[in-house]
Structures are given as C-alpha cells and as structure tokens.
Design a protein around this motif. Structure first.
Motif, short mmCIF file in Angstrom:
data_model
loop_
_atom_site.label_atom_id
_atom_site.label_comp_id
_atom_site.label_asym_id
_atom_site.label_seq_id
_atom_site.Cartn_x
_atom_site.Cartn_y
_atom_site.Cartn_z
N HIS A 57 -10.35 -3.30 -2.54
CA HIS A 57 -9.61 -3.21 -3.79
C HIS A 57 -10.04 -4.36 -4.75
N HIS A 73 -9.83 -2.63 3.57
CA HIS A 73 -9.47 -2.00 2.44
C HIS A 73 -9.36 -2.63 1.47
N GLU A 102 -8.29 4.78 -3.91
CA GLU A 102 -7.94 4.58 -2.37
C GLU A 102 -9.15 5.29 -1.33
N ARG A 137 0.81 -1.17 0.01
CA ARG A 137 -0.05 -0.03 0.07
C ARG A 137 0.81 1.30 -0.02
#
Ligand SMILES: [Zn+2]
Length: 360
Positions: free
Chosen positions: A206, A202, A220, A74
């Motif tokens: 994606h 998170h 993001e 990330r």
C-alpha cells in the motif's frame, strides 16, 4: 496528565471502570475522578493501580506524546469498539516506548521512510508489480534470498511495526496509522509468522503502490501480488520451481514455506501469478487443497504441519542494552522500556536469563 495515563492504562488492560475499581478496592467513582484529574491518588493507591494495570509506576508519569491518526484497519476487521480501543491503546503505549528510546540512543536511527527512486509513475498491469517489488528489495539491499527478519528490516527502513496481542481473537488483518510523523503498521503478535509477514508485506505494498495504480487495477489484489513478489522474487521463484509445472508436491510447498516464510497457499498464488502453473493446473491444486482436511478445516484455511515461526524483533532490546551500556539510561528505565520487571532485567544482564529469540 496523570488522569489521562490512568485511563489509557485501563484501556490497554481492557478493564472497565468497575473492573478496575474492584481489583484495587475503590469505587468506580473514585477511579473516574482520578481519570478526570478531579482527584489525585495517593502514592500507595498509584502503586495498587500500577499493579492492577500491569504497568510500572513510572508509566503514569510518562508524557503521552503519541497522537494516532489516519487509522485504517484492513478490510476484514470485526473488532468490537472495546477491543479496538484496547488494541489502539497498546499501539500507543508501545510507540511511546519507541519514541523514548529513540530520544536516548546515540545513533540517528531509524532513518525516515523513503520510497525507492525510479519507481514507475503509473502501474498499468499486475505483472508490472514484480519490477516494483524488485526495486524495493534493491533499495533495501535485501539481495535475492529470503527476508530473515521482516519486522526489524521494516523498522530500520523507517516504518514502525507494532506486534500486539490484542487482536480481539484474530479479528483484524493488520492496520496502518500515522503516529506523529511515523507510518505504523500493526499486526497480531501471536499470529503464525507467515501470516504476519504476508500482512506486513501487503501493507508495504500500500505504501509503495498507493496513487500509482491504473484505475482498472484493484489495490487489494495489487498489494497481495506485491507481497508475494517482495517475499519471493520472480527470478528466485522460477529458478526454484522451474518455468512450467503441472503439479507441485505439498511437501515441496511445505519446505519452501519454511525456507522463505511464505505460506503454502502463498506459493501456489505465486506459481499461478508467474504462469508456472497454467489456469487448469492451478485449479487442480486449489481443489486438492480444499479437499484435504486439517482438523475440522481444509488446507486453504489451516495448512498442514508446523507453523512458520513468529517474527521476533531484536533491534529494540539491543538498543536498550546499548543505551544501558553507555549509561544513557539506568536499569529502572531500561526495564520500563522493555516492559519487564527489574529483577528480570537484572537476570538478563547477568545472562542468567537469556532470550535470543526476541519473543517474550
Ligand atoms: Zn490492503
């Protein structure tokens, strides 16, 4: 093959050739020759190497079958190349144990990761992500409440999760990779639970949203919205907080953090995203959080009170015990898979050592 394993073990231990040579009382040249299969260590030397690298001797003979590809850290990764190598070596090592366990357990588990059916082909606004997160929750049969053990749940759904202690002093924010055909998500083992969970959610974002977002949406930001919506569904958030509020008590946020495993800051974002707080109300909260001190830093960076407990997966160990019970593996293999000394495994089998948290 033996050489490659020694090299991988050394990387996982974060030792240079010289470091390892010193610990086992050999020259760096000798170690280098072992690693390049130009020389074969005696069994006594192998035992010394195993001890120095903190692995069991069997480790050197396991087939290295994990190929990591498409490794993506990330955004905020500041790992040095050495730390990165160490983290990836640990990831590979843990995945190998996974694949080995999977090859002996009698159930077809885990299933392959599949996206929920009827996802929208295109997501045109951040608000639409609420529905997407809801679809994933339904597909995973999570109900409306808090997700109790996110690591075990993700693994059950076919995403490999690796908790690594080698985050170079918290220098990366999670990473995704492919290992053979599996999707792997890596987070820090020692991070507070709410940070682990948000990062996992998170990264799940994606996997679900990639290729689906309109050009004007930032991926993001979209994945952060997804993470919040996945951890605390919209209906629950408005039921708990109310439709509109002008002020949220810190203690209220703290209790919710511990109930749902979403940080206090995460709850503020949630309230803002769902317009429970209007813009100026939200700003008052952010200003307040910046003014409050926790040690030398403010509440944006370090939240007050106790941390949310770390994720403690139990499924892996449970499957090892099952394989042991059904005599698919012996004690020595079980200890190796769980990466504990044989005496520790035996103590656990006798229930002399109990470990229900799964954290060790
Ligand atoms: Zn991201």
């Amino acid at each position: 093959m033996l050489g490659a394993r020694i090299k991988q073990g050394r990387a996982a231990a974060g030792l240079s050739l010289r470091d390892l040579a010193e610990v086992v009382g050999l020259s760096a040249m000798a170690i280098s020759k072992y690693e390049n299969d130009q020389m074969k260590p005696s069994s006594e030397t192998l035992l010394r190497l195993a001890k120095a690298l903190n692995v069991r001797a069997e480790y050197f003979f396991r087939q290295p079958e994990v190929e990591l590809s498409e490794v993506e850290f990330r955004k905020h990764s500041k790992l040095s190349p050495k730390d990165e190598e160490r983290a990836l070596a640990d990831v590979r090592e843990q995945l190998e144990r996974w694949l080995e366990l999977e090859s002996v357990v009698p159930v077809s588990w885990p299933k392959a990761f599949v996206l929920p059916p009827n996802l929208p082909a295109e997501v045109k606004a951040y608000e639409e992500i609420e529905v997407v997160a809801q679809l994933v929750r339904e597909h995973w049969q999570l109900g409306a409440g808090p997700v109790r053990n996110l690591v075990d749940k993700m693994e059950e759904e076919g995403i490999k999760v690796v908790l690594t202690p080698h985050d170079g002093g918290k220098k990366f924010d999670g990473l995704v990779a492919k290992a053979n055909s599996h999707t792997v998500v890596v987070v820090g083992k020692d991070w507070p639970g709410d940070r682990q969970r948000f990062t996992l959610a998170h990264e799940l974002g994606h996997l679900v949203l990639h290729g689906r977002l309109s050009l004007e949406l930032d991926e993001e930001r979209a994945c952060n919205r997804f993470a919040g919506a996945f951890l605390v569904p919209e209906d629950e958030a408005t039921r708990i907080l109310g439709e509109t509020r002008s002020w949220l008590e810190p203690q209220e946020l703290y209790l919710l953090k511990h109930e749902w495993g979403l940080s206090m800051n995460g709850w503020l974002y949630r309230a803002q995203d769902l317009s429970i707080l209007n813009k100026s109300a939200a700003r008052r909260h952010w200003d307040f959080f910046v003014q409050q001190k926790e040690g030398s830093t403010n509440w944006r960076e370090q939240e007050p009170g106790e941390a949310y407990p770390r994720e403690c997966p139990r499924r892996f160990d449970q499957l090892v015990y099952r394989a042991l019970a059904e005599e698919l593996i012996g004690e020595s293999k079980a200890a190796e898979l769980m990466s504990v000394p044989l005496v520790e495994l035996r103590a656990r089998r006798r229930m002399d050592a109990t470990n229900a948290t799964g954290c060790h």
